[in-house]
Design a protein around this motif. Structure first.
Motif, short mmCIF file in Angstrom:
data_model
loop_
_atom_site.label_atom_id
_atom_site.label_comp_id
_atom_site.label_asym_id
_atom_site.label_seq_id
_atom_site.Cartn_x
_atom_site.Cartn_y
_atom_site.Cartn_z
N THR A 33 0.83 -1.20 0.00
CA THR A 33 0.00 0.00 0.00
C THR A 33 0.86 1.25 0.00
OG1 THR A 33 -1.84 -1.09 1.14
CG2 THR A 33 -1.71 1.32 1.32
N VAL A 34 1.85 1.29 0.88
CA VAL A 34 2.73 2.46 0.96
C VAL A 34 3.46 2.67 -0.36
CG1 VAL A 34 4.76 3.45 2.09
CG2 VAL A 34 3.02 2.30 3.45
N LEU A 35 3.94 1.59 -0.96
CA LEU A 35 4.65 1.68 -2.23
C LEU A 35 3.76 2.24 -3.33
CD1 LEU A 35 7.04 1.16 -4.08
CD2 LEU A 35 6.37 -1.27 -4.17
N ALA A 36 2.54 1.70 -3.44
CA ALA A 36 1.61 2.20 -4.46
C ALA A 36 1.28 3.67 -4.23
CB ALA A 36 0.33 1.37 -4.44
N TYR A 37 1.06 4.03 -2.98
CA TYR A 37 0.71 5.41 -2.63
C TYR A 37 1.85 6.37 -2.96
CZ TYR A 37 -0.14 9.44 0.42
OH TYR A 37 -0.31 10.72 0.91
N VAL A 38 3.06 6.04 -2.55
CA VAL A 38 4.21 6.91 -2.83
C VAL A 38 4.44 7.02 -4.33
CG1 VAL A 38 6.72 7.14 -2.57
CG2 VAL A 38 5.31 6.52 -0.60
N ALA A 39 4.27 5.90 -5.05
CA ALA A 39 4.44 5.92 -6.51
C ALA A 39 3.46 6.90 -7.16
CB ALA A 39 4.22 4.51 -7.07
N CYS A 40 2.20 6.87 -6.73
CA CYS A 40 1.20 7.76 -7.32
C CYS A 40 1.49 9.22 -6.98
CB CYS A 40 -0.19 7.36 -6.83
SG CYS A 40 -0.78 5.79 -7.48
N VAL A 41 1.86 9.49 -5.74
CA VAL A 41 2.15 10.87 -5.34
C VAL A 41 3.35 11.41 -6.12
CG1 VAL A 41 2.86 12.37 -3.44
CG2 VAL A 41 1.11 10.63 -3.06
N LEU A 42 4.41 10.62 -6.23
CA LEU A 42 5.60 11.07 -6.97
C LEU A 42 5.29 11.31 -8.45
CD1 LEU A 42 8.41 8.82 -5.43
CD2 LEU A 42 8.19 11.30 -5.20
N ALA A 43 4.39 10.48 -9.00
CA ALA A 43 4.03 10.63 -10.41
C ALA A 43 3.02 11.74 -10.65
CB ALA A 43 3.46 9.31 -10.94
N GLY A 44 2.46 12.29 -9.58
CA GLY A 44 1.46 13.35 -9.72
C GLY A 44 0.08 12.83 -10.04
N PHE A 45 -0.18 11.55 -9.73
CA PHE A 45 -1.50 10.97 -9.98
C PHE A 45 -2.41 11.22 -8.78
CE2 PHE A 45 0.47 7.29 -12.66
CZ PHE A 45 0.82 8.20 -13.66
N PRO A 46 -3.56 11.84 -8.95
CA PRO A 46 -4.51 11.98 -7.84
C PRO A 46 -4.89 10.60 -7.31
CG PRO A 46 -5.14 13.40 -9.66
CD PRO A 46 -4.04 12.51 -10.18
N VAL A 47 -4.92 10.48 -5.99
CA VAL A 47 -5.06 9.16 -5.40
C VAL A 47 -6.10 9.16 -4.28
CG1 VAL A 47 -3.14 9.57 -3.80
CG2 VAL A 47 -3.76 7.22 -4.40
N LEU A 48 -6.84 8.05 -4.19
CA LEU A 48 -7.79 7.82 -3.10
C LEU A 48 -7.47 6.46 -2.49
CD1 LEU A 48 -10.51 8.27 -1.50
CD2 LEU A 48 -11.61 6.99 -3.35
N LEU A 49 -7.36 6.40 -1.16
CA LEU A 49 -7.16 5.14 -0.46
C LEU A 49 -8.49 4.70 0.13
CD1 LEU A 49 -4.29 6.67 -0.41
CD2 LEU A 49 -3.70 4.98 1.31
N VAL A 50 -8.86 3.44 -0.15
CA VAL A 50 -10.12 2.86 0.32
C VAL A 50 -9.79 1.62 1.14
CG1 VAL A 50 -12.34 1.91 -0.38
CG2 VAL A 50 -11.26 3.67 -1.78
N ALA A 51 -10.52 1.40 2.23
CA ALA A 51 -10.30 0.22 3.05
C ALA A 51 -10.36 -1.04 2.20
CB ALA A 51 -11.34 0.15 4.17
N ASN A 52 -9.34 -1.86 2.28
CA ASN A 52 -9.23 -3.05 1.44
C ASN A 52 -10.43 -3.98 1.59
OD1 ASN A 52 -7.65 -4.94 -0.30
ND2 ASN A 52 -7.68 -6.20 1.54
N GLU A 53 -10.95 -4.08 2.83
CA GLU A 53 -12.02 -5.04 3.08
C GLU A 53 -13.41 -4.50 2.74
OE1 GLU A 53 -11.31 -2.66 6.85
OE2 GLU A 53 -10.10 -3.60 5.28
N ASN A 54 -13.51 -3.22 2.37
CA ASN A 54 -14.82 -2.62 2.13
C ASN A 54 -15.16 -2.65 0.63
OD1 ASN A 54 -17.20 -1.15 2.17
ND2 ASN A 54 -16.45 0.33 3.68
N GLN A 55 -15.51 -3.84 0.15
CA GLN A 55 -15.78 -4.00 -1.28
C GLN A 55 -17.01 -3.21 -1.73
OE1 GLN A 55 -13.81 -5.88 -3.49
NE2 GLN A 55 -15.04 -4.76 -4.99
N VAL A 56 -18.01 -3.11 -0.86
CA VAL A 56 -19.23 -2.38 -1.23
C VAL A 56 -18.92 -0.91 -1.48
CG1 VAL A 56 -21.50 -1.62 -0.41
CG2 VAL A 56 -20.76 -3.97 0.00
#
Length: 286
Positions: A58-81
């Motif tokens: 999760t941290v790796l994906a998040y840092v990758a998106c921030v460094l690339a300038g991609f707007p990002v939203l983190l959602v609880a992994n278990e909350n499929q609905v």
């Protein structure tokens, strides 16, 4: 584009993350891994949703998106609905899964979404209706918020945090942000704060701060917990709702015994998390 994590590569071999398997990961490795993840998507700005856990993927994906300038939203992994509803409403380009050692980027939508150049983070809030809504934060918003917190906590690269809250929660994400921005480190764990193993990790890795919501402190107080048993602690922060004055004074007194500090905070997702605080010297006048 200058992002929240622009320049963190300067910390090189300093430990950034102690992962869920207690492996130390340097800033250099974190940055190298992050840059490799987003190379094939650099042709346009991508809207990314991450299925978040308190783990390195999760941290790796998040840092990758921030460094690339991609707007990002983190959602609880278990909350499929909730995730399905958000995907249906906002049509992200990419959804990232984090159940494996490395995050998996899945392209869902190849349409170029019109995204403001300053859009950095999307934070989920139910508002008054109970249905998920997204608050938009700019690069300037999130950087100013982090820098303000870093300043009044007197945070340095010598500090070490721990994921006492979920990373997908705005307060928990703020903990990760401030530590990585200043070149400090953070221990990743999914353990509850009332689990003895959480505090074994805390002591083993000489964590310097603890952060919690009212329920965290109420639970600790019921177990006769004492911060004096964890001498690496430098400060404690509380936000996410009102904690009783009795509980505030209880923990503030523990910390004062070793000349450490208790910060009572207030925040709103709409203004970026943790927007105000009570200076610790005034806690006993609370």
């Amino acid at each position: 584009m200058t992002t929240l994590f622009s320049g963190i590569e300067q910390y090189e071999n300093t430990i950034a993350i102690i992962d869920e398997n207690q492996n130390p990961i340097s800033y250099q490795k974190l940055c190298n891994d992050a840059q490799a993840l987003t190379l094939e998507y650099q042709h346009s700005k991508q809207l990314v949703f991450i299925r978040a856990q308190n783990n390195y993927a999760t941290v790796l994906a998040y840092v990758a998106c921030v460094l690339a300038g991609f707007p990002v939203l983190l959602v609880a992994n278990e909350n499929q609905v909730q995730l399905d509803e958000l995907i249906s409403r906002y049509h992200p380009n990419i959804v990232v899964t984090t159940d494996t050692s490395k995050p998996i980027f899945k392209l869902l939508n190849q349409t170029d979404i019109k995204l403001h150049s300053e859009l950095s983070h999307l934070l989920s809030t139910s508002g008054s209706t109970g249905s998920p809504k997204l608050v938009k934060l700019s690069h300037g918003n999130i950087k100013a918020n982090c820098d303000g917190i870093i300043k009044y906590l007197d945070l340095t690269a010598e500090d070490r945090g721990i994921t006492s809250l979920p990373i997908h929660y705005s307060y928990g994400l703020s903990l990760l942000n401030i530590h990585l921005r200043i070149g400090a480190s953070i221990v990743l764990t999914e353990l509850s704060v009332v689990n003895e193993s959480f505090w074994e990790l805390y002591k083993k890795h000489k964590v310097t701060s603890f952060s919690g919501v009212p329920y965290s402190f109420q639970s600790l107080e019921s177990t006769r917990f004492d911060f004096n048993d964890y001498p690496s602690t430098r400060y404690v922060t509380q936000a996410g709702g009102k904690l009783s004055t009795t509980s505030i004074l209880h923990f503030a007194k523990q910390l004062k015994d070793n000349n450490n500090q208790f910060f009572v905070m207030y925040g709103q997702t709409e203004a970026s998390p943790r927007i105000s605080y009570l200076p610790p010297k005034y806690v006993f006048e609370y």
